[in-house]
Design an enzyme around this catalytic site. Structure first.
Site, PDB file in Angstrom:
ATOM      1  N   GLY A  13       0.835  -1.200   0.000  1.00 17.08           N
ATOM      2  CA  GLY A  13       0.000   0.000   0.000  1.00 17.08           C
ATOM      3  C   GLY A  13       0.866   1.243   0.000  1.00 17.08           C
ATOM      4  N   LEU A  14       0.314   2.342   0.467  1.00 14.48           N
ATOM      5  CA  LEU A  14       1.079   3.588   0.552  1.00 14.48           C
ATOM      6  C   LEU A  14       1.805   3.629   1.888  1.00 14.48           C
ATOM      7  CD1 LEU A  14      -0.894   6.572  -1.004  1.00 14.48           C
ATOM      8  CD2 LEU A  14       1.346   5.661  -1.610  1.00 14.48           C
ATOM      9  N   HIS A  15       2.817   2.802   2.000  1.00  9.07           N
ATOM     10  CA  HIS A  15       3.598   2.696   3.221  1.00  9.07           C
ATOM     11  C   HIS A  15       5.065   2.613   2.834  1.00  9.07           C
ATOM     12  CE1 HIS A  15       4.357   1.854   7.405  1.00  9.07           C
ATOM     13  NE2 HIS A  15       5.080   0.811   7.069  1.00  9.07           N
ATOM     14  N   ALA A  16       5.913   3.135   3.664  1.00  9.75           N
ATOM     15  CA  ALA A  16       7.362   3.050   3.507  1.00  9.75           C
ATOM     16  C   ALA A  16       7.817   3.526   2.124  1.00  9.75           C
ATOM     17  CB  ALA A  16       7.849   1.657   3.835  1.00  9.75           C
ATOM     18  N   PRO A  18       6.920   2.883  -1.160  1.00 11.57           N
ATOM     19  CA  PRO A  18       5.975   3.436  -2.131  1.00 11.57           C
ATOM     20  C   PRO A  18       5.488   4.843  -1.749  1.00 11.57           C
ATOM     21  CG  PRO A  18       5.442   1.156  -1.698  1.00 11.57           C
ATOM     22  CD  PRO A  18       6.494   1.557  -0.697  1.00 11.57           C
TER      23      PRO A  18
END
Length: 94
Positions: A13-16, A18
């Site tokens: 997902g939109l974590h770290a 990305p």
């Protein structure tokens, strides 16, 4: 105000990583871009903390919006980025 809705493709997902790639790309745009999940409050796409706080996982639909010169181009570019699996691309470069 132009908008684009896109489904997050990255496996984390939109974590770290990305999220970092997305925030850096948003910062390079010539116009301010905001991102939101569902009917939630839009946050600046250039804020790493705000983007992480969205909690957008793989398969989450997010909406991008921008206003001003170059808004459509900025949204197209960022939507295309989010539609790719940035985790897999990064792993391929390692």
């Amino acid at each position: 105000m132009p908008e684009r809705t896109v489904v997050i493709a990255s496996s984390t997902g939109l974590h770290a990583r990305p999220a970092k790639i997305f925030v850096q790309a948003a910062a390079r745009q010539g116009t301010p871009v905001r991102i939101r999940v569902g009917d939630g409050k839009p946050v600046p796409a250039t804020s790493m903390l705000a983007v992480l706080a969205l909690g957008a996982t793989r398969g989450t639909a997010v909406t991008l919006d921008a206003d001003g010169p170059g808004a459509d181009e900025a949204l197209d570019s960022l939507a295309e980025l989010l539609a790719r699996d940035l985790d897999a691309e990064e792993a391929a470069h390692d």
